[in-house]
Design a protein around this motif. Structure first.
Motif, PDB file in Angstrom:
ATOM      1  N   TRP A  41      -6.835   9.786  -5.948  1.00 53.44           N
ATOM      2  CA  TRP A  41      -5.720   9.179  -5.206  1.00 53.44           C
ATOM      3  C   TRP A  41      -5.790   9.510  -3.721  1.00 53.44           C
ATOM      4  CZ3 TRP A  41      -2.784   5.349  -6.646  1.00 53.44           C
ATOM      5  CH2 TRP A  41      -2.583   5.103  -7.992  1.00 53.44           C
ATOM      6  N   ALA A  42      -6.352  10.662  -3.385  1.00 54.42           N
ATOM      7  CA  ALA A  42      -6.422  11.066  -1.979  1.00 54.42           C
ATOM      8  C   ALA A  42      -7.451  10.248  -1.202  1.00 54.42           C
ATOM      9  CB  ALA A  42      -6.766  12.551  -1.874  1.00 54.42           C
ATOM     10  N   LEU A  43      -8.538   9.857  -1.839  1.00 50.33           N
ATOM     11  CA  LEU A  43      -9.614   9.156  -1.138  1.00 50.33           C
ATOM     12  C   LEU A  43      -9.163   7.849  -0.488  1.00 50.33           C
ATOM     13  CD1 LEU A  43     -12.621   9.230  -0.417  1.00 50.33           C
ATOM     14  CD2 LEU A  43     -13.045   7.965  -2.524  1.00 50.33           C
ATOM     15  N   PRO A  44      -8.495   6.948  -1.195  1.00 48.35           N
ATOM     16  CA  PRO A  44      -8.063   5.727  -0.495  1.00 48.35           C
ATOM     17  C   PRO A  44      -7.001   5.997   0.570  1.00 48.35           C
ATOM     18  CG  PRO A  44      -7.412   5.637  -2.812  1.00 48.35           C
ATOM     19  CD  PRO A  44      -8.216   6.875  -2.627  1.00 48.35           C
ATOM     20  N   MET A  45      -6.201   7.037   0.355  1.00 50.74           N
ATOM     21  CA  MET A  45      -5.178   7.350   1.347  1.00 50.74           C
ATOM     22  C   MET A  45      -5.795   7.864   2.643  1.00 50.74           C
ATOM     23  SD  MET A  45      -2.247   9.029  -1.068  1.00 50.74           S
ATOM     24  CE  MET A  45      -1.044   9.259   0.209  1.00 50.74           C
ATOM     25  N   PHE A  59      -8.368   6.642   4.018  1.00 49.12           N
ATOM     26  CA  PHE A  59      -8.749   5.458   4.780  1.00 49.12           C
ATOM     27  C   PHE A  59      -7.527   4.624   5.164  1.00 49.12           C
ATOM     28  CE2 PHE A  59     -12.609   6.468   2.428  1.00 49.12           C
ATOM     29  CZ  PHE A  59     -13.525   6.478   3.465  1.00 49.12           C
ATOM     30  N   LEU A  60      -6.549   4.545   4.285  1.00 50.18           N
ATOM     31  CA  LEU A  60      -5.375   3.712   4.524  1.00 50.18           C
ATOM     32  C   LEU A  60      -4.500   4.259   5.649  1.00 50.18           C
ATOM     33  CD1 LEU A  60      -3.768   1.268   3.510  1.00 50.18           C
ATOM     34  CD2 LEU A  60      -2.550   2.822   1.983  1.00 50.18           C
ATOM     35  N   GLY A  61      -4.311   5.560   5.713  1.00 50.53           N
ATOM     36  CA  GLY A  61      -3.453   6.169   6.732  1.00 50.53           C
ATOM     37  C   GLY A  61      -3.899   5.864   8.152  1.00 50.53           C
ATOM     38  N   PRO A  62      -5.139   6.141   8.530  1.00 54.23           N
ATOM     39  CA  PRO A  62      -5.576   5.827   9.892  1.00 54.23           C
ATOM     40  C   PRO A  62      -5.563   4.333  10.215  1.00 54.23           C
ATOM     41  CG  PRO A  62      -7.016   7.468   8.951  1.00 54.23           C
ATOM     42  CD  PRO A  62      -6.119   7.000   7.848  1.00 54.23           C
ATOM     43  N   VAL A  63      -5.831   3.489   9.212  1.00 54.34           N
ATOM     44  CA  VAL A  63      -5.773   2.043   9.450  1.00 54.34           C
ATOM     45  C   VAL A  63      -4.351   1.621   9.791  1.00 54.34           C
ATOM     46  CG1 VAL A  63      -6.012  -0.212   8.328  1.00 54.34           C
ATOM     47  CG2 VAL A  63      -7.805   1.496   8.079  1.00 54.34           C
ATOM     48  N   VAL A  64      -3.379   2.151   9.070  1.00 56.60           N
ATOM     49  CA  VAL A  64      -1.977   1.813   9.333  1.00 56.60           C
ATOM     50  C   VAL A  64      -1.552   2.350  10.701  1.00 56.60           C
ATOM     51  CG1 VAL A  64       0.398   2.214   8.551  1.00 56.60           C
ATOM     52  CG2 VAL A  64      -1.373   1.648   6.902  1.00 56.60           C
ATOM     53  N   LEU A  79       5.081   5.473   8.423  1.00 57.76           N
ATOM     54  CA  LEU A  79       4.417   5.247   7.141  1.00 57.76           C
ATOM     55  C   LEU A  79       2.959   5.710   7.192  1.00 57.76           C
ATOM     56  CD1 LEU A  79       4.656   3.960   4.289  1.00 57.76           C
ATOM     57  CD2 LEU A  79       3.805   1.861   5.335  1.00 57.76           C
ATOM     58  N   GLY A  80       2.284   5.432   8.300  1.00 59.36           N
ATOM     59  CA  GLY A  80       0.899   5.879   8.452  1.00 59.36           C
ATOM     60  C   GLY A  80       0.788   7.388   8.489  1.00 59.36           C
ATOM     61  N   ILE A  81       1.703   8.035   9.198  1.00 60.93           N
ATOM     62  CA  ILE A  81       1.683   9.507   9.277  1.00 60.93           C
ATOM     63  C   ILE A  81       1.975  10.121   7.915  1.00 60.93           C
ATOM     64  CG2 ILE A  81       2.886  11.497  10.264  1.00 60.93           C
ATOM     65  CD1 ILE A  81       3.140   9.835  12.860  1.00 60.93           C
ATOM     66  N   ILE A  82       2.935   9.557   7.201  1.00 58.84           N
ATOM     67  CA  ILE A  82       3.262  10.060   5.856  1.00 58.84           C
ATOM     68  C   ILE A  82       2.080   9.873   4.913  1.00 58.84           C
ATOM     69  CG2 ILE A  82       4.704   9.586   3.823  1.00 58.84           C
ATOM     70  CD1 ILE A  82       7.028   9.121   5.791  1.00 58.84           C
ATOM     71  N   THR A  83       1.366   8.748   5.051  1.00 58.95           N
ATOM     72  CA  THR A  83       0.191   8.505   4.219  1.00 58.95           C
ATOM     73  C   THR A  83      -0.906   9.530   4.500  1.00 58.95           C
ATOM     74  OG1 THR A  83       0.700   6.142   4.209  1.00 58.95           O
ATOM     75  CG2 THR A  83      -1.509   6.773   3.537  1.00 58.95           C
ATOM     76  N   CYS A  84      -1.129   9.852   5.771  1.00 57.53           N
ATOM     77  CA  CYS A  84      -2.140  10.858   6.117  1.00 57.53           C
ATOM     78  C   CYS A  84      -1.749  12.239   5.598  1.00 57.53           C
ATOM     79  CB  CYS A  84      -2.335  10.910   7.628  1.00 57.53           C
ATOM     80  SG  CYS A  84      -3.211   9.500   8.298  1.00 57.53           S
ATOM     81  N   ILE A  85      -0.505  12.601   5.744  1.00 56.75           N
ATOM     82  CA  ILE A  85      -0.045  13.897   5.242  1.00 56.75           C
ATOM     83  C   ILE A  85      -0.138  13.943   3.720  1.00 56.75           C
ATOM     84  CG2 ILE A  85       1.996  15.382   5.011  1.00 56.75           C
ATOM     85  CD1 ILE A  85       2.752  14.503   7.875  1.00 56.75           C
ATOM     86  N   GLY A  86       0.221  12.844   3.065  1.00 52.61           N
ATOM     87  CA  GLY A  86       0.101  12.773   1.610  1.00 52.61           C
ATOM     88  C   GLY A  86      -1.332  12.920   1.139  1.00 52.61           C
ATOM     89  N   ALA A  87      -2.262  12.327   1.886  1.00 54.02           N
ATOM     90  CA  ALA A  87      -3.681  12.459   1.531  1.00 54.02           C
ATOM     91  C   ALA A  87      -4.135  13.908   1.640  1.00 54.02           C
ATOM     92  CB  ALA A  87      -4.523  11.562   2.431  1.00 54.02           C
TER      93      ALA A  87
END
Length: 75
Positions: A17-21, A23-28, A47-55
């Motif tokens: 689950w962390a791997l796609p996040m 890539f998704l976080g910096p794109v957002v 949302l992008g920052i939360i995605t990066c932290i979640g990853a």
């Protein structure tokens, strides 16, 4: 020393689950900065920052769980 396979699969799932996040976080975040004049700039950036932290959290939990499955003794 035996490996607990149930815990190992759980750790690999966290990493999966962390791997796609990662890539998704910096794109957002990049998309957010390209559209600074848009009214949804701040929510998309958040949302992008939360995605990066979640990853990062999922990566930490995955590695911690894998280490637990490899080195913790069953009693």
């Amino acid at each position: 020393m035996a490996t607990n396979k149930k815990i190992l699969v759980k750790g690999i799932t966290y990493l999966g689950w962390a791997l796609p996040m990662f890539f998704l976080g910096p794109v957002v975040i990049h998309s957010s900065f390209k559209n600074q004049g848009h009214p949804f700039f701040i929510p998309v950036l958040g949302l992008g920052i939360i995605t990066c932290i979640g990853a990062m959290i999922l990566m930490f939990l995955g590695l911690k769980t894998i280490m637990k499955s490899l080195f913790e003794n069953e009693k």
